[in-house]
Design an enzyme around this catalytic site. Structure first.
Site, mmCIF file in Angstrom:
data_model
loop_
_atom_site.group_PDB
_atom_site.id
_atom_site.type_symbol
_atom_site.label_atom_id
_atom_site.label_comp_id
_atom_site.label_asym_id
_atom_site.label_seq_id
_atom_site.Cartn_x
_atom_site.Cartn_y
_atom_site.Cartn_z
ATOM 1 N N LYS A 112 -15.690 1.616 -7.078
ATOM 2 C CA LYS A 112 -16.964 3.296 -6.831
ATOM 3 C C LYS A 112 -18.022 3.115 -7.328
ATOM 4 C CE LYS A 112 -13.910 7.135 -5.118
ATOM 5 N NZ LYS A 112 -13.527 8.324 -5.370
ATOM 6 N N LYS A 193 -5.784 0.395 8.774
ATOM 7 C CA LYS A 193 -5.567 2.199 8.232
ATOM 8 C C LYS A 193 -6.093 3.006 8.849
ATOM 9 C CE LYS A 193 -5.067 4.323 4.371
ATOM 10 N NZ LYS A 193 -4.662 4.597 3.323
ATOM 11 N N LYS A 196 -10.230 8.522 6.222
ATOM 12 C CA LYS A 196 -11.193 9.529 6.515
ATOM 13 C C LYS A 196 -13.033 8.836 6.089
ATOM 14 C CE LYS A 196 -9.261 12.856 3.192
ATOM 15 N NZ LYS A 196 -9.253 13.579 2.290
HETATM 16 P P1 AMP Z 1 -6.794 10.260 1.629
HETATM 17 O O1 AMP Z 1 -7.137 10.630 3.086
HETATM 18 O O2 AMP Z 1 -7.394 8.528 1.719
HETATM 19 O O3 AMP Z 1 -7.009 11.070 0.201
HETATM 20 O O4 AMP Z 1 -4.895 10.959 1.340
HETATM 21 C C1 AMP Z 1 -4.683 11.569 1.019
HETATM 22 C C2 AMP Z 1 -3.099 11.625 1.024
HETATM 23 O O5 AMP Z 1 -3.046 11.456 3.012
HETATM 24 C C3 AMP Z 1 -2.231 9.853 0.557
HETATM 25 O O6 AMP Z 1 -1.060 11.159 0.233
HETATM 26 C C4 AMP Z 1 -1.998 9.167 2.365
HETATM 27 O O7 AMP Z 1 -1.272 8.308 1.508
HETATM 28 C C5 AMP Z 1 -2.781 9.464 3.402
HETATM 29 N N1 AMP Z 1 -2.806 9.145 3.803
HETATM 30 C C6 AMP Z 1 -4.184 8.837 4.298
HETATM 31 N N2 AMP Z 1 -3.728 7.881 4.967
HETATM 32 C C7 AMP Z 1 -3.191 7.464 6.001
HETATM 33 C C8 AMP Z 1 -2.531 6.454 7.101
HETATM 34 N N3 AMP Z 1 -3.507 5.883 7.518
HETATM 35 N N4 AMP Z 1 -1.819 7.026 7.418
HETATM 36 C C9 AMP Z 1 -0.517 7.134 6.967
HETATM 37 N N5 AMP Z 1 -0.922 8.084 5.306
HETATM 38 C C10 AMP Z 1 -1.822 8.225 4.884
#
Ligand code: AMP
Ligand code: TRP
Length: 326
Positions: A112, A193, A196
């Site tokens: 970051k 993956k 967001k």
């Molecule tokens: P983030 O969006 O990276 O802040 O992730 C928030 C939560 O969502 C975390 O617990 C991640 O493990 C889960 N997560 C984010 N992206 C994915 C994805 N593509 N597949 C499964 N779980 C996800």
């Protein structure tokens, strides 16, 4: 006494089906077994530049989303980090017991920091604030994505070194990583993956996407040049679509494969779109209801913050005591 679960959710960015299937849905399924703390971490959001009005709106939207996905305020404290002053106070105290070298080693900080023109001190202290979040509630389990594992390990290190010096003040938390099977991939580039922060809007299905948007994005999803519709991990596009079908319907894999045997990718995508639309419908309806009635949402957040403050202040006072304050 139920064991405690704590997780923090950044208010920025829109939630997508990967967040839902990989995290939120599990939290909701398991909520009765634990005392849960789901904290919308607006203070963490401040470690990178934010627009004030957007941050405020995003914080309430995330609160509504957590309730809409099924987290029940009877089992979960759903609260905003900045509403409980002890989080900021604990972060300062822990800053004074955390070696700088531990923070400089954090991979997320290095990533970051590279992306910012001017790096604020808060970005380096981010994992210390996070350790405080967790330790304030004597948390047993911290469910997070892979990328946050290092931060939870740092929280354990901070807790252990503090306890070694001052006695058993903190509960040492354990990280819980969701099963790999629930990793949802990017629709356009299925080897990545779903995330967001993706700029390609077709790559991600948001929890608030309209039925038309869901159909459009799935119809464009990248597949391959074969024909058979089988759960084959070596074919990431089809595998991802089938996994989504499995997770949204709960049908066994064999049943899904025979449902689509002899059919084309278009049929799979159409079928999947309807399943996703139906799967998200109740969640979207609850979300709409909550945003129409902001007073109810505010009451939930205020009540949770009050309950959390009582727990957090007790831990804060214990810490202040042993280090020579008060
Ligand atoms: P983030 O969006 O990276 O802040 O992730 C928030 C939560 O969502 C975390 O617990 C991640 O493990 C889960 N997560 C984010 N992206 C994915 C994805 N593509 N597949 C499964 N779980 C996800
Ligand atoms: N840093 C976490 C993330 O970006 C959010 C977070 C803040 C958190 N405090 C936490 C997660 C405490 C677990 C426990 O995803």
């Amino acid at each position: 006494m139920k064991k405690r679960v704590f997780s923090g959710i950044q208010p920025t960015g829109r939630s997508h089906i990967g967040n839902y299937l990989g995290a939120m849905k599990h939290w909701a399924n398991d909520q009765r077994e634990f005392e849960n703390f789901f904290c919308i971490v607006d203070l963490h959001a401040l470690t990178v530049p934010q627009d004030p009005a957007e941050l405020r709106a995003a914080t309430r939207e995330m609160a509504a989303m957590l309730i809409a996905v099924g987290l029940d305020p009877r089992y979960c404290h759903i609260f905003v980090q900045s509403h409980v002053a002890a989080h900021s106070q604990m972060a300062w105290l822990l800053n004074c017991f955390t070696p700088l070298g531990w923070l400089e080693r954090m991979t997320q900080y290095k990533d970051k920091a590279q992306k910012q023109v001017s790096v604020m001190a808060g970005l380096l202290g981010y994992p210390v604030l996070m350790a405080g979040d967790i330790l304030l509630y004597h948390t047993h389990y911290v469910p997070v994505g892979d990328d946050q594992k290092q931060h939870v390990e740092l929280a354990r290190d901070i807790a252990q070194s503090f306890n070694a010096r001052f006695g058993d003040v903190f509960t040492v938390p354990e990280v819980v990583i969701p099963p790999v099977g629930a990793r949802i991939m990017n629709l356009s580039e299925p080897t990545k993956k779903m995330s967001k922060s993706d700029d390609d809007l077709n790559s991600t299905i948001l929890l608030l996407d309209t039925p038309d948007a869901i159909r459009r994005k799935l119809m464009r999803a990248t597949t391959d040049s074969e024909r058979s519709i089988l759960f084959d991990e070596n074919r990431p596009g089809i595998y991802n679509l089938l996994t989504l079908y499995e997770l949204f319907t709960g049908e066994p894999r064999a049943a899904i494969e025979s449902r689509f045997a002899g059919k084309g990718y278009g049929d799979l995508k159409k079928g999947l779109a309807e399943v996703v639309i139906e799967g998200l419908r109740p969640l979207q309806a609850r979300y709409a209801e909550l945003t129409r009635d902001p007073a109810t949402l505010d009451t939930i957040l205020r009540d949770s913050a009050e309950r959390c403050a009582v727990i957090a202040e007790k831990t804060l006072t214990d810490v202040q005591h042993v280090i020579g304050l008060r």
